[in-house]
Design an enzyme around this catalytic site. Sequence first.
Site, PDB file in Angstrom:
ATOM      1  CG  ASP A   2      -1.968   1.192   1.221  1.00  0.00           C
ATOM      2  OD1 ASP A   2      -3.318   0.951   0.678  1.00  0.00           O
ATOM      3  OD2 ASP A   2      -1.532   2.126   1.796  1.00  0.00           O
ATOM      4  CB  ILE A   3       1.111   4.102  -2.376  1.00  0.00           C
ATOM      5  CG1 ILE A   3       1.205   3.485  -3.705  1.00  0.00           C
ATOM      6  CG2 ILE A   3       1.840   5.525  -2.453  1.00  0.00           C
ATOM      7  CD1 ILE A   3       1.005   3.825  -4.880  1.00  0.00           C
ATOM      8  CD  GLU A  30      -4.420   4.172  -1.388  1.00  0.00           C
ATOM      9  OE1 GLU A  30      -4.563   4.523  -0.250  1.00  0.00           O
ATOM     10  OE2 GLU A  30      -5.366   4.096  -2.300  1.00  0.00           O
TER      11      GLU A  30
END
Length: 583
Positions: A456-457, A500
């Site tokens: 996950d960004i 994301e």
Amino acid sequence: MKFISLIWFGLGCFLLGLCFIGDAATYAAVLSLPCFFMAWLSHRLFGRSNILLKTQTPSPGSKTSFIKTKNNTEKKSSETIASLKENSRKNLLDLEETIDRTLLDALSVLRQAISAHTLSIFFPDRKEGYFLRVWVTDSDLIIPGAHIAPGQGLVGILFKDGTNRILEHDIVTSSVQLYYYSADEKVRSIAGVPIIVKGARRGAIVVDSLAQKAFNQETIALLENFAAVIGQFMYYGYVSYENSYQRDQLAALTIYQRKFLENMSEDEIVVYIQQYIEQSLEADRIMLIARDREDPSAAQVVFCTGVDERYFQDFKFSLSDTGLINLVFEKDQIISRSFSKMEKIPRLSPKERFTDGIKSLLAVPVRTDKGITHVMAVESMVNPWFSDHQKELLLTISRAAGFALARARLYKEKEEMALRDGLTGLINHKSFHEQFNKELLRAKRDDYPITVLMLDIDYFKKVNDTYGHPVGDVVLKEVSKIIGQALRAGSDTVARYGGEEFVCLLVNSDMEQSRDMAGRIRLAIEQKTFDVGGGEKLNVTISIGGAVYPHDAKHGKEVLEKADKSLYHAKNTGRNRVIFYSD
């Protein structure tokens, strides 16, 4: 078409009537028999459509390929079409036997009018010469199927343009020099005339004798009349068969065109292209060449049957090479060429093996919405060989195939769009679960570990809020590329899981190997700098959580849940880190 048989029957009756008129009796008796046979054969030919004939008179042992007509073409299946070649060969052999018997009977009648040692009829063969087809003789030295080239010996003179007869009274050379005797038969006289129909030489009639001055101008006149009748008989018989053959080719073409309207994969379409060409066109080599999807400047032979097929199968070459097929790809043009014995013109590449004996080439492009994607090529050892009708057949099937290939590609692209994320090109959530379940079954069966990484960004919402969604899209695409480049091609999988978030599936990878992989991905993303305009730079980080089967969980759903829990633990404990469930 019954009127044709009536014309021949009427002519036979007329000639038969002349038998009662003095000097004409001999000529009439000889010529009436072929006319009656022509009437019978015409009635038989035009009343049937299940026997087909090739355009050119075949020689013994030559290859033939025809399609047999059935009354209800709607019921033909691809399996039926595939079996027609064998039936057509049998029908052609039956026809040839019938013609040979008729010619033999005609020569026997001619012998009643001409006192000769041997009477023979020659027809064209595939060796650019003529072969001895039928004969009546008192000799045991005849060479069955003897081949004579134009200009070879006395008989060969008849096969050269401009020669209308031969008449020799006192031959002193050995009969071997006639090329249809195996030893000297002491032939002293010979006479012969060509069989000319529509301005083309289609054979010759030759008689010889052991006596000197056995033949005269009356013999020549009789042979010319006989040759005219035989020529017309053979010509129109073959034409009728050719027409029937062409009708059957078109019927088969219709079947394949309808087949191409079905939903098929590109591989299935290629199979049907190959089948149609093999069944509908007579050739010594057939090739389908495809442009490389990954490298449009290269091409490869998809299939090859016939001469040197093992060598050319899967042959790869550059479209920048010198070759006739390359012109079809690059110039979108049809190539129809004949070659002399000395010409060594490459088809695909100067590096290819040269096939001796190939004398004709016909190559047509297959056009799709993506341009020229394939080329169909057929080659023959006969020069020239491919007719306008055959060209049109190949062009028509290429158009139908091009339409089918374009539709198949569009369908495949739509399928892939449904299975892939439109922004990053990665497989989507649904596709990942399908792939994960398959890999999990293999892992259980073969007893090896698999790892799931959830990624996950960090603070991605802030990126979108600060720089806008276009910049956010760039970040997503670059991050997905970095992840994909880090994985092992052909075994590992990456998908966009939503927003994301990404997920990786590492096959046959234990915890230590997977931890090392995750660390390299995290570091590569941390070091990536994004240019957001105005001289401003942007860096992002990523959090990664992992779980290993069967170390952390025995079931697929548990593995995914524990990888997800590990990800949230990584985010809640500082982000930009890798945490596995067992940590």
